[in-house]
Design an enzyme around this catalytic site. Structure first.
Site, short mmCIF file in Angstrom:
data_model
loop_
_atom_site.label_atom_id
_atom_site.label_comp_id
_atom_site.label_asym_id
_atom_site.label_seq_id
_atom_site.Cartn_x
_atom_site.Cartn_y
_atom_site.Cartn_z
CD1 TRP A 351 27.22 -30.02 -76.70
CD2 TRP A 351 26.38 -30.57 -74.71
NE1 TRP A 351 26.12 -29.22 -76.48
CE2 TRP A 351 25.58 -29.54 -75.26
CE3 TRP A 351 26.04 -31.07 -73.46
CZ2 TRP A 351 24.47 -29.01 -74.61
CZ3 TRP A 351 24.93 -30.54 -72.82
CH2 TRP A 351 24.18 -29.53 -73.39
CG ASP A 352 25.70 -31.62 -80.59
OD1 ASP A 352 26.36 -30.92 -79.80
OD2 ASP A 352 25.01 -31.14 -81.50
CD GLU A 494 26.51 -22.88 -77.62
OE1 GLU A 494 26.12 -22.40 -78.71
OE2 GLU A 494 27.31 -23.83 -77.55
CE LYS A 607 21.95 -21.72 -79.61
NZ LYS A 607 23.36 -21.85 -80.01
CD GLN A 608 21.79 -25.17 -76.09
OE1 GLN A 608 22.31 -24.24 -76.69
NE2 GLN A 608 22.16 -26.43 -76.25
C1 BGC Z 1 24.14 -25.49 -79.45
C2 BGC Z 1 25.20 -26.39 -78.86
C3 BGC Z 1 25.46 -27.53 -79.82
C4 BGC Z 1 25.80 -27.02 -81.20
C5 BGC Z 1 25.96 -28.11 -82.21
C6 BGC Z 1 24.56 -25.04 -80.83
O1 BGC Z 1 23.56 -24.24 -81.40
O2 BGC Z 1 23.94 -24.36 -78.64
O3 BGC Z 1 24.77 -26.88 -77.62
O4 BGC Z 1 26.51 -28.31 -79.35
O5 BGC Z 1 24.76 -26.17 -81.65
O6 BGC Z 1 24.77 -28.80 -82.40
#
Ligand code: BGC
Length: 779
Positions: A351-352, A494, A607-608
């Site tokens: 999804w990036d 995540e 996490k984010q």
């Molecule tokens: C993130 C995801 C992301 C992936 C690739 C992961 O660490 O939690 O949101 O899509 O990295 O960048």
């Protein structure tokens, strides 16, 4: 030793540079200084070998699955870069002797990589100057050049250089060996074929010398998966030599080849190289730099006048990398989470691309955005496969995708679990489902910004419908509460697995369904031809009834009495851990030195950006009070362990009027790849965070947004900036937006239609600007 790749070049916003050789930073620098053009991506490993290096070269889209127990990945293509110098019987090695005047730099504007140093060791005293580029003009071409000047006494050299296929992807060898040959015109050629996907690669290389009479002897050497040329030469005191090495790669999936047979590729590759060697390194580099100027920089300059020139540098760096990783030549490919700069995430798209990188392309290079969306359109077959496997309907996009029809390619096992000593299971490929609405979101933003009706009719609407069809089949009815829920998911955060009703997932699914309803109603009324075609293909009438029936009952979490929007059903009742010690550490994932994912799952640790991202994407839904309270609540609980996190926080901080906090977060976001830490750049650049740099500058401080299909401009420049100037495309019109702290001006530069009028909103007011006109608005 800390190392910031930005700090050396006072007021040179186009150069990143390293002023000393450091074995510990090889891998990070290989990623950060990577070269490419969207077809080819090459890590900037040095010509001579070092312990700790990671040589990687990738060709976009050439996925191969090494073994059934592994997922498909971009194979590490046989290497051209290596050139081994034996000088007076010793290997060139910067760990030995004395190095002076060292510099390793990348010119972000031209894509030229330069390494310079003087090496004094035993009886050797030489000046080296290496130059390298991956052509932005000819997708297949890579150029290298070495100039050696002898500053000491007579010196003897042996150079070994060619094509080396002994490299692997961390041990997995993807290629079956084909022929190795020296063509009559000194060109070395090697053919290899990926073992499972059967993609043929033809690679050729040729060496040329400023003065061939200096070469005492030359011979070819062929060994397993290698073809090399050996050259012996001498340099007298003060004498110099210039060696150029031009190389190219063709594959049997290249769209620009008329025929895909190996014989044809061999002849094209050799013919082109024969021409190239006549043109010479300098000419080819100039053509490449010109292509950068014409295709990227000239039409869409972005200028920040800041007290800190590295703000501009970070933006240039981000744009450079976004353009070397985007496969604009072929809609069957997309951007990988690490671009083409490393083996991390195996070349997979996440999804990036849709949420973090697409906005840059949509607003500035819509033709590239369109390619990225075509990739998603072609990915419908893989998304159907995934939905069917899970007994859902419609398009359930894979969390990680490779070749569009592959479907899900996310790996199942990851890093060590500190408690059990076993690998941790990665659940994203199974239950991180917001990706389907993320794809639809990118599609809708593109249609809104471009009014590209052809795309909308033949690709875009179908993706919006098909993802909404997935969601409606995914909803779970809770009879007790008489509502539909989305349970057992991973949201953007995540660190929370198997949660129920993740707010981001539920709101974005609701947005997806309601957008599908609106599009359905609109095209049914206005474009019966498209409607009939799509209705027949997707059974829209039936699905529409389900959308209408279920959407009003889809549960959308509401803020609690403290105005905090719960991230999911259980988050707010979990234990709170003081994260201060971990937040002080700039490294990523340090929490996992003490806890495993199960334990982190049961604590209020994020996490984010999760709820924060929801506010950014759907800002009209939530009151300022909810956004404020939730910001204060979640920020101390957020590790920013994903590079996607900081830029999202920058944008929301600006929205909340917290400009100095936003600017501080922006400084951190700039450091993700360019700063002294984040060893995770070792596996490749953080592609989404680079999209996030543009988002922070233009959408955040610049205040440019697409809200409900309308353009909105509300600048909030930080106190460190005097002005921000950028250009965008809006419905085919090119606009120049110049912002200061006092006012902003929108200038309509050009358009396809003479009488076009562009409308935009600012602080609730509607404005119009006519073709060739200009409008200044006081803040
Ligand atoms: C993130 C995801 C992301 C992936 C690739 C992961 O660490 O939690 O949101 O899509 O990295 O960048």
């Amino acid at each position: 030793m800390t190392k910031t790749l930005m700090e050396y070049q006072q007021n040179q916003p186009w150069i990143i540079k390293e002023n000393s050789f450091d074995n510990n930073f090889l891998s990070k620098c290989e990623s950060v200084f990577a070269l490419g053009n969207g077809y080819l991506g090459v890590r900037s490993a040095f010509e001579e070998n070092y312990i700790g290096e990671k040589r990687d070269m990738f060709v976009s889209g050439t996925f191969d699955r090494f073994d059934k127990s592994e997922v498909t990945e971009l194979p590490n293509v046989p290497d051209f870069i290596q050139m081994e110098f034996v000088i007076n019987g010793r290997n060139l090695d910067l760990n030995l002797g004395e190095i002076t005047q060292y510099s390793f730099s990348l010119n972000l504007k031209t894509g030229q990589l330069i390494r310079h140093f003087i090496w004094k060791f035993a009886d050797i005293h030489l000046e080296f100057n290496f130059r390298r580029f991956v052509s932005f003009d000819d997708l297949h071409l890579l150029g290298q050049e070495v100039t050696i000047r002898n500053l000491g006494a007579d010196t003897s050299f042996q150079l070994k250089s060619g094509i080396d296929g002994q490299l692997t992807n961390s041990g997995s060898q993807h290629f079956a060996e084909g022929t190795k040959d020296q063509e009559k015109n000194r060109i070395l050629q090697m053919v290899s074929t990926t073992a499972q996907s059967r993609i043929d690669f033809v690679q050729s290389t040729i060496h040329d010398f400023s003065d061939r009479s200096l070469i005492d002897k030359a011979r070819i050497e062929i060994s397993r998966r290698q073809i090399h040329k050996l050259y012996w030469f001498h340099l007298k005191s003060n004498q110099s030599i210039k060696i150029s090495k031009l190389s190219n790669v063709y594959t049997s999936i290249d769209r620009d080849l008329n025929q895909k047979t190996v014989e044809y590729m061999i002849s094209v590759s050799a013919n082109v190289l024969n021409f190239d060697v006549q043109k010479g390194f300098d000419y080819l580099l100039k053509k490449s730099a010109l292509a950068w100027e014409e295709k990227v920089w000239r039409d869409f300059p972005i200028e920040i006048k800041s007290i800190d020139f590295t703000d501009q540098l970070a933006l240039n760096f981000a744009r450079y990398h976004l353009h070397i990783m985007v496969p604009k030549h072929d809609g069957r490919m997309s951007i990988a989470a690490k671009g083409l700069s490393g083996e991390g995430y195996k070349g997979h798209t996440a999804w990036d691309t849709d949420i973090f990188m697409l906005p840059y392309f949509t607003m500035t290079y819509p033709e590239i955005a369109r390619k990225l969306l075509t990739y998603r359109y072609l990915g419908l077959s893989g998304a159907h496969k995934k939905a069917a496997l899970n007994h859902y309907q419609g398009a359930q996009y894979p969390w990680e995708s490779a070749w569009p029809s592959n479907g899900e390619v996310a790996p199942v096992w990851g890093a060590a679990d500190i408690v059990t000593g076993k690998p941790t299971k990665i659940w994203s490929g199974f239950i991180e489902q917001h990706i389907s609405s993320d794809v639809a979101f990118g599609v809708k933003q593109y249609i809104d910004a471009t009014s590209d009706l052809r795309f909308a009719k033949f690709e875009g609407y179908e993706m919006i419908f098909d993802t909404a069809k997935f969601w409606v089949s995914r909803l779970e009815y809770n009879a007790v509460k008489d509502r539909y829920e989305i349970n057992n998911v991973v949201g953007p955060d995540e660190y929370k697995e198997h949660v129920n009703n993740n707010a981001f997932t539920n709101y974005s699914a609701a947005w997806n369904i309601s957008t599908a309803i609106k599009v359905y109603e609109k095209i049914k009324q206005q474009d019966s031809k498209s409607f009939d075609r799509l209705n027949k293909k997707l059974g829209l009438d039936k699905t529409y009834r389900q959308w209408k029936e279920k959407l009003p009952k889809l549960y959308l979490p509401k803020a609690n009495k403290d105005k905090i929007l719960p991230q999911d059903d259980s988050y707010l009742s979990k234990k709170i851990l003081d994260l201060t010690p971990y937040l002080k550490d700039d490294a990523v994932g340090t929490l996992f030195h003490d806890y495993n994912l199960d334990q982190v799952n049961n604590m209020q640790i994020t996490k984010q950006a999760d709820v924060i991202l929801l506010f950014c994407l759907f800002e009209n839904i939530f009151s300022l009070g909810i956004q404020e309270a939730s910001w204060d609540y979640y920020l101390p609980k957020t590790m920013h362990d994903s590079s996607l996190s900081l830029s999202t926080h920058v944008v929301l901080a600006v929205d909340l009027g917290r400009n100095s906090e936003a600017y501080q977060l922006f400084q951190k976001a700039k450091n993700i790849d360019l700063g002294p830490y984040m060893n995770s750049s070792n596996d490749g650049i953080h592609a989404a965070s680079l999209g996030g740099i543009w988002n922070s500058v233009v959408e955040g401080f610049g205040g440019l947004r697409v809200i409900d299909g309308k353009l909105r401009i509300e600048p909030h420049l930080p106190k460190e900036w005097d002005s921000l100037d950028y250009r965008i495309n809006w419905h085919g019109a090119r606009l120049q937006i110049s912002e200061t702290k006092e006012d902003f001006t929108v200038t309509f530069l050009n358009s396809n239609h003479l009488n076009q009028i562009v409308e935009f909103m600012s602080k609730g007011q509607k404005y119009q600007v006519k073709a060739k006109g200009s409008l200044r608005i006081k803040l």
